[in-house]
Design an enzyme around this catalytic site. Structure first.
Site, mmCIF file in Angstrom:
data_model
loop_
_atom_site.group_PDB
_atom_site.id
_atom_site.type_symbol
_atom_site.label_atom_id
_atom_site.label_comp_id
_atom_site.label_asym_id
_atom_site.label_seq_id
_atom_site.Cartn_x
_atom_site.Cartn_y
_atom_site.Cartn_z
ATOM 1 N N PHE A 133 0.806 -1.211 0.000
ATOM 2 C CA PHE A 133 0.000 0.000 0.000
ATOM 3 C C PHE A 133 0.845 1.269 0.000
ATOM 4 O O PHE A 133 0.509 2.240 -0.656
ATOM 5 C CB PHE A 133 -0.966 -0.007 1.184
ATOM 6 C CG PHE A 133 -2.111 -0.929 0.959
ATOM 7 C CD1 PHE A 133 -3.047 -0.638 -0.029
ATOM 8 C CD2 PHE A 133 -2.255 -2.096 1.675
ATOM 9 C CE1 PHE A 133 -4.097 -1.492 -0.283
ATOM 10 C CE2 PHE A 133 -3.300 -2.958 1.427
ATOM 11 C CZ PHE A 133 -4.220 -2.654 0.445
ATOM 12 N N MET A 134 1.962 1.230 0.726
ATOM 13 C CA MET A 134 2.824 2.401 0.749
ATOM 14 C C MET A 134 3.282 2.756 -0.658
ATOM 15 O O MET A 134 3.272 3.899 -1.074
ATOM 16 C CB MET A 134 4.066 2.142 1.624
ATOM 17 C CG MET A 134 3.813 2.276 3.115
ATOM 18 S SD MET A 134 2.919 3.765 3.532
ATOM 19 C CE MET A 134 4.269 4.933 3.446
ATOM 20 N N GLU A 428 -46.909 -8.621 -38.840
ATOM 21 C CA GLU A 428 -45.873 -8.321 -39.835
ATOM 22 C C GLU A 428 -46.493 -7.932 -41.173
ATOM 23 O O GLU A 428 -45.992 -7.046 -41.866
ATOM 24 C CB GLU A 428 -44.925 -9.517 -40.007
ATOM 25 C CG GLU A 428 -44.169 -9.914 -38.748
ATOM 26 C CD GLU A 428 -43.354 -8.783 -38.144
ATOM 27 O OE1 GLU A 428 -42.957 -7.857 -38.883
ATOM 28 O OE2 GLU A 428 -43.127 -8.804 -36.918
ATOM 29 N N HIS A 431 -47.323 -4.294 -41.119
ATOM 30 C CA HIS A 431 -46.154 -3.462 -41.423
ATOM 31 C C HIS A 431 -45.894 -3.429 -42.920
ATOM 32 O O HIS A 431 -45.699 -2.371 -43.523
ATOM 33 C CB HIS A 431 -44.893 -4.053 -40.766
ATOM 34 C CG HIS A 431 -44.776 -3.804 -39.300
ATOM 35 N ND1 HIS A 431 -44.949 -2.577 -38.736
ATOM 36 C CD2 HIS A 431 -44.461 -4.639 -38.275
ATOM 37 C CE1 HIS A 431 -44.761 -2.665 -37.414
ATOM 38 N NE2 HIS A 431 -44.466 -3.922 -37.119
ATOM 39 N N ASP A 504 -41.927 -1.417 -31.440
ATOM 40 C CA ASP A 504 -42.461 -0.509 -32.467
ATOM 41 C C ASP A 504 -42.888 0.816 -31.846
ATOM 42 O O ASP A 504 -42.563 1.885 -32.349
ATOM 43 C CB ASP A 504 -43.695 -1.128 -33.140
ATOM 44 C CG ASP A 504 -43.354 -2.387 -33.909
ATOM 45 O OD1 ASP A 504 -42.174 -2.555 -34.253
ATOM 46 O OD2 ASP A 504 -44.265 -3.187 -34.157
HETATM 47 ZN ZN ZN Z 1 -43.994 -4.639 -35.264
#
Ligand code: ZN
Ligand code: ADP
Ligand code: MG
Length: 640
Positions: A133-134, A428, A431, A504
């Site tokens: 540590f030092m 789908e 879409h 979506d």
């Molecule tokens: Zn969708």
């Protein structure tokens, strides 16, 4: 070498620990297992009665064997008993006189060094920890401190063999780097003219665009030593290590001039100071300060060039970008059509392809993909071809590779029941139909109800015909309508809705929000940019900056977003309501075959339109085009 020694030390400590533990615990336990304890007075009684056959003397512990029937009955271990007593040697005479076989155990032969080490061990441990540590606290300048060494990989003899030939596209970036290469090759030429070459070059660009590759190519072209280090290598738990590493890196580089120091992902150390929790004096900040000091300190005529790369220039500390530091910025853009074609060619060099595979066609199919994606998709295709036992990679495998990169691998094993399949198919189809009917939308390349990647149950792939940098208002509205149309289809057909449209909706809302707050496309809100564009929240700094408008405006924004979404939703509903029978016939085919290609879809829809005398729909009149930088990608996934 140092590593080996360190490991050896560790093993030694472990061995010692085990030895001392064994030493401490094994002996008494072993004895206790084999003998049953009796009291000392009982033992004396049995001795007087002449029931003892054998005795061993081990200091104060006396194991032995007895012939007494009652004692044997009581003992689990048969004749064997064990007792403890003080000054037991006194009974020895008596016992021998009675004909008992007495053995005395030799004093324990402890190995002296084991004894020494077991007694010293805790002390050694403490001293070791203290040293450790030092050393770290003192900034790591000390000789003992291996942590302060920079982790930079130095390539001297095994320099990267990458050259500019391996980096396709990004011609502007290459051109700018050419100057650096010239400087590295003959620094005297520049020195003579007193020309100052930029000290630091910062390469900016999305992940996977080839920044790391370019830096390596510069080293390869210039043929100079190349120190490569990642920003995260400087950031360690231990205080002071990062700064020490920076110092060490620059000190080492001085021995190898002319050379290149490359700091990849510099945002890991170079983040804006004051960001993050933990006050103004944390470890990363010290590291950054040290880096700034070194940048100022080094003399730019002696031939070290610093190159850094990041994909988050927005979070870098302004001090890093100041003149005299990383003042030359090279943007590595996402590749355009021609760039992609060249990248395909580079990565197709060492593989065998079927004669119908053309880089140009592939490039046209992959707008938005970067070099890393392209490398990845070719590799996927090669793996698939190997799995199909082919000796050449065909177009089929490449198509599948593209889809894997865009949407994840197919998951045919995932069983979906018929009702859900039907819902997904209609979603789908929704879409696809709206995308086909709305003017100016990207063509649908494929509809699929085969699950892919994480949780995508079906998807509609739209591929833009060309690279896009500008989107008009009407195109954005179309995009929202297309995103919403999956949900609309579910609603029309099943009179109920599912959770599948979450992704979506999220993306539709995101586009609408961008239109209102960043693109000035809402009349009510007007031509102002509202809020901070950054979406990631870095603790400390951005929370307060995130919102620069009043509650009133916030309310108005929400209203506007809702209005946009609603009108787009109505549009999608109108389109799909009047084409129910078209949806039915497409869904029927989709359920049979699971995939419909873009051409097939065109055929079905064109035939239908001709029969029903449908016209294409006009959505919104165009407003002037406005540039959007990060266009959301365009696939519609039905997420579980
Ligand atoms: Zn969708
Ligand atoms: P970055 O550092 O910008 O995130 P990389 O340089 O690590 O990206 O690129 C990852 C891989 O992608 C490279 O090893 C290379 O195979 C490929 N790649 C990326 N861009 C290009 C390019 N312009 N030309 C050829 N290959 C590229
Ligand atoms: Mg990189």
């Amino acid at each position: 070498m140092g590593r080996v020694v360190k490991n050896l030390g560790l093993y030694l400590v472990l061995v010692l620990l085990v030895v001392s533990l064994v030493n401490m615990f094994l002996t008494p336990e072993e004895v206790q297992k084999q003998y049953d304890e009796i009291s000392y007075s009982r033992f004396l009684k049995e001795l007087d009665a002449g029931n003892i056959k054998i005795l061993q003397i081990r200091n104060n512990t006396v194991p032995g064997e007895s012939t007494s029937a009652t004692l044997q009955y009581e003992l689990q271990n048969g004749q064997r008993f064990l007792t403890y007593g003080l000054d037991i040697s006194k009974v020895i005479d008596k016992a021998t006189a009675m004909g008992v076989t007495v053995t005395v155990e030799a004093p324990q032969k402890n190995v002296w060094w084991v004894n020494l080490l077991t007694s010293l061990f805790p002390t050694l441990l403490l001293v070791g920890a203290w040293f450790y540590f030092m050393n770290n606290m003192q900034g790591g300048g000390g000789r003992l401190n291996a942590f302060g060494r920079s982790k930079a990989k130095l390539f001297l003899d095994n320099r990267p063999k990458v050259t500019f030939k391996d980096v396709a596209g990004c011609d502007e970036a290459k051109e700018e780097l050419q100057e650096v290469i010239m400087f590295l090759k003959s620094p005297e030429k520049f020195k003579k003219l007193g020309a100052r070459v930029p000290k630091g070059i910062l390469m900016l660009g999305s992940p996977g665009t080839g920044k790391t590759l370019l830096a390596r190519a510069v080293a390869g072209e210039a043929d100079v030593p190349f120190f490569s280090v990642s920003g995260s290598d400087f950031v360690e738990m231990l205080v002071g290590v990062g700064a020490a590493r920076v110092r060490d890196l620059f000190a080492q580089s001085k021995k190898f001039q002319p050379c290149i120091i490359f700091i990849d992902e510099i945002d890991a150390v170079g983040r804006h100071r004051g960001a993050g929790l933990g006050g103004g004096h944390d470890e990363r900040e010290q590291t950054l300060n040290q880096l700034l000091v070194e940048l100022d300190g080094f003399d730019d005529t002696n031939g070290t060039i610093l190159i850094a790369a990041t994909n988050r220039p927005d979070i870098l500390d302004p001090a890093l970008l100041r003149p005299g530091r990383f003042d030359r910025h090279i943007t590595v853009d996402r590749p355009d059509l021609k760039g992609r074609e060249e990248i395909f060619k580079v990565h197709m060099r060492e593989k065998k392809f079927a004669p119908d595979v053309e880089a140009g066609i592939l490039a046209r199919r992959t707008p938005g993909l970067v070099g890393a994606d392209i490398e990845n998709l070719i590799n996927e295709a090669a793996l698939l071809a190997a799995r199909h036992d082919k000796d050449k990679i065909g177009m089929d495998e490449l198509e599948e590779g593209i889809e894997r990169v865009l949407a994840g691998p197919e998951r045919k094993s995932r069983l979906i029941n018929d009702r859900e399949k039907k819902i997904i198919a209609y979603h789908e189809t929704g879409h696809a139909v709206v995308a086909k009917v709305l003017p100016g939308s990207d063509p649908v390349h494929k509809i699929s109800i085969i699950p892919r990647g994480h949780g995508a149950l079906g998807y509609t792939l739209q591929v833009p015909e060309e690279d896009r940098f500008l989107m008009s208002r009407s195109e954005l509205l179309n995009r929202i309508s297309i995103l919403l149309s999956g949900r609309v289809a579910e609603e029309i057909i099943f009179d109920d809705i599912t959770s599948g449209a979450a992704n979506d909706l999220e993306r539709a809302t995101q586009i609408a929000r961008q239109m209102v707050t960043q693109l000035g496309m809402s009349e009510k809100i007007g031509l102002v940019k509202l809020g901070n564009k950054r979406e990631e929240i870095f603790l400390g700094r951005d929370i307060s900056e995130d919102r620069n408008y009043s509650e009133e405006i916030a309310f108005a924004i929400d209203q506007e977003i809702k209005a946009i979404i609603n009108s787009c939703y109505e549009k999608a509903k109108e389109i799909l309501n009047s084409r129910r029978d078209l949806m039915d016939s497409i869904t029927k085919i989709l359920l049979e075959r699971e995939i419909i290609s873009g051409e097939e879809l065109d055929e079905i829809i064109n035939k239908y339109d001709a029969e029903k005398n449908k016209k294409t729909v006009e959505l919104n009149k165009d407003l002037p085009d406005i540039r959007i930088d990060n266009l959301p990608n365009n696939n519609h996934e039905f997420l579980a």
